[in-house]
Scaffold this active site. Structure first.
Site, PDB file in Angstrom:
ATOM      1  N   HIS A  75     -71.948 -71.848 -26.250  1.00 39.12           N
ATOM      2  CA  HIS A  75     -71.285 -70.857 -25.415  1.00 39.12           C
ATOM      3  C   HIS A  75     -70.175 -70.096 -26.141  1.00 39.12           C
ATOM      4  O   HIS A  75     -70.036 -68.876 -25.971  1.00 39.12           O
ATOM      5  CB  HIS A  75     -70.710 -71.559 -24.177  1.00 39.12           C
ATOM      6  CG  HIS A  75     -70.410 -70.654 -23.040  1.00 39.12           C
ATOM      7  ND1 HIS A  75     -71.390 -70.062 -22.268  1.00 39.12           N
ATOM      8  CD2 HIS A  75     -69.230 -70.226 -22.511  1.00 39.12           C
ATOM      9  CE1 HIS A  75     -70.833 -69.320 -21.331  1.00 39.12           C
ATOM     10  NE2 HIS A  75     -69.517 -69.400 -21.456  1.00 39.12           N
ATOM     11  N   SER A 100     -69.468 -64.676 -20.931  1.00 35.97           N
ATOM     12  CA  SER A 100     -69.327 -65.707 -19.906  1.00 35.97           C
ATOM     13  C   SER A 100     -68.874 -65.104 -18.576  1.00 35.97           C
ATOM     14  O   SER A 100     -69.595 -64.294 -17.977  1.00 35.97           O
ATOM     15  CB  SER A 100     -68.358 -66.779 -20.413  1.00 35.97           C
ATOM     16  OG  SER A 100     -68.232 -67.856 -19.531  1.00 35.97           O
TER      17      SER A 100
END
Length: 434
Positions: A405, A200
């Site tokens: 994610h 990320s």
């Protein structure tokens, strides 16, 4: 509206008795929360609403202990060689670097994502943490902590009570934190290159380092990007979309009340996390929605037993300016520096608009791993990034269509779906390490 106000609103709603069956919190056409839960009479725990809030549950004492241990103590607890290191950046921030030490082995640097810390790589335990897996496979594992998180809250001049301490975005992490960390590791180990794995925001700072300090690309064996973020044009995160839509009012409110740290990790936030995230069946559902508010949903890959550990270590801190920068990327659709407004932009950058990052400077070998159910790094935005990077050696879409994610680091099946592939790629590119 600040994080504390949002937290208060949600907490009060959860603690109300009676007939409330769900909670939805919206601003304009942006929905921040949409949490379904049953009446608190079914929560299966005792909550006394007085000066001493009590939460009674049956959490495994071992899990409860892990929720309070820091990264160093977690590594040490499970019999791995733990080390603490301190890195000072060229602009005065003092960062903590954790190591699972294997002297003489190839070093690998793990860089966490937004509101996260080095704990993310080990808190799931020896059989489910990527940090442990890499050590077991023969690597010297180093885990970074960027400025402002739980382990990097010191500066040579400012304390966290100074607004100046929080005057940073991920731009500064890419320009200062990561280069300083890489230099420290290479000096400590005596090698000229290392592996880099970012998740990320840990990928964002790498692209920025490549753009602003391209000489560091020669120090990378292979950069492996988990849920890579740069462009946010197709981002579906309610939080990021909120920051994009209400960027002016959010900035004003935060400055008026003096909040420079976004989601401060204080006792109130910690208690709020414990209220929502315990071992009861109902609150598991609530917790899943809150934790994945910014990332997407995939409960099949979430080990819900470990939720107390997750909330014990996150959120780990970020600056409000850093969060606003993400909102700006969404609003502009570009991958560029912080927007101060046309007048200050002209003073700082010499242009009315902030300059875009030079992704063509990211010459290191890059592997991109992404998921279909990722709100922050959807396939469309990963493809935009792919077209801009000059040296992508692999672009891999995880086969599980629900992979989201956080599954890249916490997923139950992450090793089978992804990590084994990553290890093979690392071995294939190691002949360049001196």
């Amino acid at each position: 509206m600040t994080a504390k106000i949002l937290v208060t609103t949600l907490t009060l709603a959860l603690l109300q008795s009676g007939i409330v069956e769900g909670l939805s919190l919206s601003f304009g056409n942006v929905t921040l929360f949409n949490v379904m839960f049953k009446s608190p009479s079914f929560l299966g725990r005792s909550v006394a609403v007085d000066s001493n809030l009590r939460i009674e549950n049956d959490v495994d004492p071992n899990i409860q202990e892990d929720s309070h241990l820091n990264t160093y103590s977690l590594i040490q607890k499970y019999g791995y060689p733990a080390e603490n290191h301190t890195v000072e950046t060229d602009d005065g921030y003092i960062l903590t670097l954790h190591r699972i030490a294997r002297p003489g082995a190839t070093p690998v640097l793990l860089v966490h994502g937004l509101l996260d810390s080095s704990a993310t790589w080990v808190m799931m335990g020896p059989n489910k943490g990527l940090g442990y897996l890499l050590y077991d496979q023969g690597y010297d594992v180093w885990m970074a902590n960027v400025r402002g998180n739980t382990y990097s809250r010191k500066h040579v001049k400012y304390s966290t009570h100074h607004a100046k301490f929080w005057d940073f975005t991920f731009h500064d992490m890419g320009k200062h934190d990561i280069p300083s960390t890489i230099d420290y590791i290479l000096n400590a180990t005596g090698v000229s290159q290392l592996h880099y794995i970012g998740h990320s925001q840990g990928t964002v700072v790498f692209w920025i380092m490549g753009s602003e300090r391209p000489e560091y690309m020669d120090k990378i064996v292979l950069m492996q990007a988990l849920a890579p973020v740069a462009f946010l044009k197709h981002c579906r995160s309610p939080v990021v979309n909120f920051l994009a839509e209400f960027h002016l009012s959010v900035s004003l409110v935060l400055k008026m009340i003096g909040v420079h740290e976004f989601l401060p990790k204080n006792e109130f936030i910690s208690m709020f996390n414990r209220i929502i995230c315990d071992e009861t069946t109902i609150t598991k559902e609530i917790c899943s929605n809150v934790i994945f508010l910014t990332t997407g949903f995939d409960r099949l890959q979430l080990n819900e037993t470990m939720l107390p550990v997750i909330v014990g270590h996150s959120p780990a801190g970020a600056s409000t300016k850093q969060m606003q920068h993400f909102g700006q990327l969404k609003r502009s659709g570009a991958f560029r520096q912080y927007d101060y407004g046309w007048l200050r932009n002209h003073w700082r950058y010499g242009t009315i608009d902030p300059p875009s990052y030079h992704l063509k400077n990211v010459r290191a070998k890059v592997a991109l791993y992404y998921g279909q159910n990722d709100w922050l790094a959807p396939p469309e935005d990963v493809e935009m990034l792919h077209r801009e990077l000059p040296n992508v050696v692999e672009k891999y879409l995880v086969e599980d269509k629900e992979f989201n994610h956080l599954d890249f680091i916490w997923g139950i099946d992450a090793r089978e779906l992804l990590w084994d592939r990553m290890l093979e790629n690392m071995r294939n590119h190691e002949n360049s390490v001196i």
